[in-house]
Write a protein that holds these residues in place. Sequence first.
Motif, mmCIF file in Angstrom:
data_model
loop_
_atom_site.group_PDB
_atom_site.id
_atom_site.type_symbol
_atom_site.label_atom_id
_atom_site.label_comp_id
_atom_site.label_asym_id
_atom_site.label_seq_id
_atom_site.Cartn_x
_atom_site.Cartn_y
_atom_site.Cartn_z
ATOM 1 N N GLY A 59 0.906 -1.310 -0.047
ATOM 2 C CA GLY A 59 0.167 0.106 -0.059
ATOM 3 C C GLY A 59 0.665 1.350 0.092
ATOM 4 O O GLY A 59 2.058 1.304 0.021
ATOM 5 N N VAL A 60 0.239 2.370 0.214
ATOM 6 C CA VAL A 60 1.096 3.582 0.085
ATOM 7 C C VAL A 60 2.088 3.595 1.219
ATOM 8 O O VAL A 60 1.601 3.366 2.461
ATOM 9 C CB VAL A 60 0.168 4.808 0.589
ATOM 10 N N GLU A 61 3.265 3.947 0.944
ATOM 11 C CA GLU A 61 4.228 3.929 1.881
ATOM 12 C C GLU A 61 4.388 5.323 2.430
ATOM 13 O O GLU A 61 4.664 5.669 3.876
ATOM 14 C CB GLU A 61 5.688 3.479 1.474
ATOM 15 N N GLN A 62 4.271 6.522 1.531
ATOM 16 C CA GLN A 62 4.422 7.719 1.925
ATOM 17 C C GLN A 62 3.774 8.679 0.831
ATOM 18 O O GLN A 62 3.687 8.294 -0.050
ATOM 19 C CB GLN A 62 6.047 8.213 2.294
ATOM 20 N N ILE A 63 3.537 9.736 1.223
ATOM 21 C CA ILE A 63 2.976 10.818 0.436
ATOM 22 C C ILE A 63 4.169 12.009 0.235
ATOM 23 O O ILE A 63 4.793 12.228 1.361
ATOM 24 C CB ILE A 63 1.804 11.691 0.795
ATOM 25 N N ILE A 64 4.457 12.091 -1.018
ATOM 26 C CA ILE A 64 5.499 13.261 -1.383
ATOM 27 C C ILE A 64 4.638 14.580 -1.767
ATOM 28 O O ILE A 64 4.070 14.565 -2.673
ATOM 29 C CB ILE A 64 6.299 12.859 -2.370
ATOM 30 N N PRO A 70 6.980 18.822 -9.836
ATOM 31 C CA PRO A 70 7.453 18.051 -11.111
ATOM 32 C C PRO A 70 6.894 18.832 -12.148
ATOM 33 O O PRO A 70 7.563 18.653 -13.252
ATOM 34 C CB PRO A 70 6.530 16.788 -10.911
ATOM 35 N N GLU A 71 5.812 19.646 -12.232
ATOM 36 C CA GLU A 71 5.299 20.314 -13.252
ATOM 37 C C GLU A 71 6.254 21.491 -13.801
ATOM 38 O O GLU A 71 6.532 21.893 -14.929
ATOM 39 C CB GLU A 71 3.929 20.897 -13.128
ATOM 40 N N GLN A 72 7.066 21.960 -12.514
ATOM 41 C CA GLN A 72 7.826 23.304 -12.865
ATOM 42 C C GLN A 72 9.184 22.735 -13.182
ATOM 43 O O GLN A 72 10.077 23.299 -14.068
ATOM 44 C CB GLN A 72 8.195 24.011 -11.592
ATOM 45 N N LEU A 73 9.800 21.638 -12.812
ATOM 46 C CA LEU A 73 10.997 20.906 -13.100
ATOM 47 C C LEU A 73 10.639 19.386 -13.301
ATOM 48 O O LEU A 73 10.618 18.607 -12.058
ATOM 49 C CB LEU A 73 12.181 21.075 -12.057
ATOM 50 N N PRO A 74 10.510 18.657 -14.449
ATOM 51 C CA PRO A 74 10.193 17.322 -14.438
ATOM 52 C C PRO A 74 11.056 16.634 -14.003
ATOM 53 O O PRO A 74 12.828 17.039 -14.171
ATOM 54 C CB PRO A 74 10.403 17.162 -15.922
ATOM 55 N N ARG A 75 11.060 15.531 -13.356
ATOM 56 C CA ARG A 75 12.244 14.750 -12.844
ATOM 57 C C ARG A 75 12.967 13.919 -13.793
ATOM 58 O O ARG A 75 12.003 13.373 -14.586
ATOM 59 C CB ARG A 75 11.523 13.818 -11.635
ATOM 60 N N GLU A 76 14.278 13.673 -13.748
ATOM 61 C CA GLU A 76 14.940 12.866 -14.607
ATOM 62 C C GLU A 76 15.438 11.759 -13.926
ATOM 63 O O GLU A 76 15.820 10.857 -14.991
ATOM 64 C CB GLU A 76 15.902 13.905 -15.275
ATOM 65 N N VAL A 77 15.509 11.554 -12.855
ATOM 66 C CA VAL A 77 16.081 10.269 -12.112
ATOM 67 C C VAL A 77 15.325 10.164 -10.832
ATOM 68 O O VAL A 77 14.590 11.193 -10.377
ATOM 69 C CB VAL A 77 17.634 10.605 -11.655
ATOM 70 N N ILE A 78 15.285 9.005 -10.284
ATOM 71 C CA ILE A 78 14.449 8.534 -8.885
ATOM 72 C C ILE A 78 15.555 8.839 -8.073
ATOM 73 O O ILE A 78 16.808 8.043 -7.985
ATOM 74 C CB ILE A 78 13.900 7.291 -8.944
ATOM 75 N N ASP A 79 15.411 9.574 -7.271
ATOM 76 C CA ASP A 79 16.352 9.929 -6.069
ATOM 77 C C ASP A 79 16.455 8.800 -5.159
ATOM 78 O O ASP A 79 15.466 8.028 -5.053
ATOM 79 C CB ASP A 79 15.594 11.151 -5.234
ATOM 80 N N LYS A 80 17.951 8.784 -4.784
ATOM 81 C CA LYS A 80 18.058 7.659 -3.759
ATOM 82 C C LYS A 80 17.049 7.548 -2.637
ATOM 83 O O LYS A 80 16.954 6.369 -2.056
ATOM 84 C CB LYS A 80 19.723 7.423 -3.376
ATOM 85 N N ARG A 81 16.677 8.541 -2.063
ATOM 86 C CA ARG A 81 15.872 8.435 -0.858
ATOM 87 C C ARG A 81 14.521 7.748 -0.991
ATOM 88 O O ARG A 81 13.800 7.418 -0.193
ATOM 89 C CB ARG A 81 15.747 9.879 -0.332
ATOM 90 N N LEU A 82 14.088 7.642 -2.463
ATOM 91 C CA LEU A 82 13.044 6.815 -2.802
ATOM 92 C C LEU A 82 13.186 5.219 -2.994
ATOM 93 O O LEU A 82 12.143 4.650 -3.270
ATOM 94 C CB LEU A 82 12.186 7.633 -3.856
#
Length: 136
Positions: free
Chosen positions: A67-72, A123-135
Amino acid sequence: MGTEARVASCLMRVSDLDRSVNFYCDVFGCRIAIHESDAALLITPDGFQIYLRSHEASSTRGIGDVGVEQIIWSVDSDDELQQIEQRLRAYYPSTYSNTVNGISFVDSVDPDGIRVLVTYPTPEQLPREVIDKRLR
């Protein structure tokens, strides 16, 4: 191809309903739409719905639990991020912040120890290019 679905709400189990309602209202400006003895519906400023349900706190999840682990969360300005960081620090002094690849992160926890992550820009202002290690 039919209709498009979008995420509109989430359900979170919490150990102390009133404490969690206060936290999400204080930190993120949620408003209370419904408050019952064992559940509450909070609405974020942009209309996302958070259902909180009181539940005995569990220190571990079972192997079959998914299930949902966290909300960002994301905010529209650096000033807004700094204000939320200050409010989070009032609840959790060890709140951490840093910037990676042009994205600022504030990393904290809610009253039940559930991780809370807030980013700027959105994400609308700066689309993500990588999945951060904290995720991971």
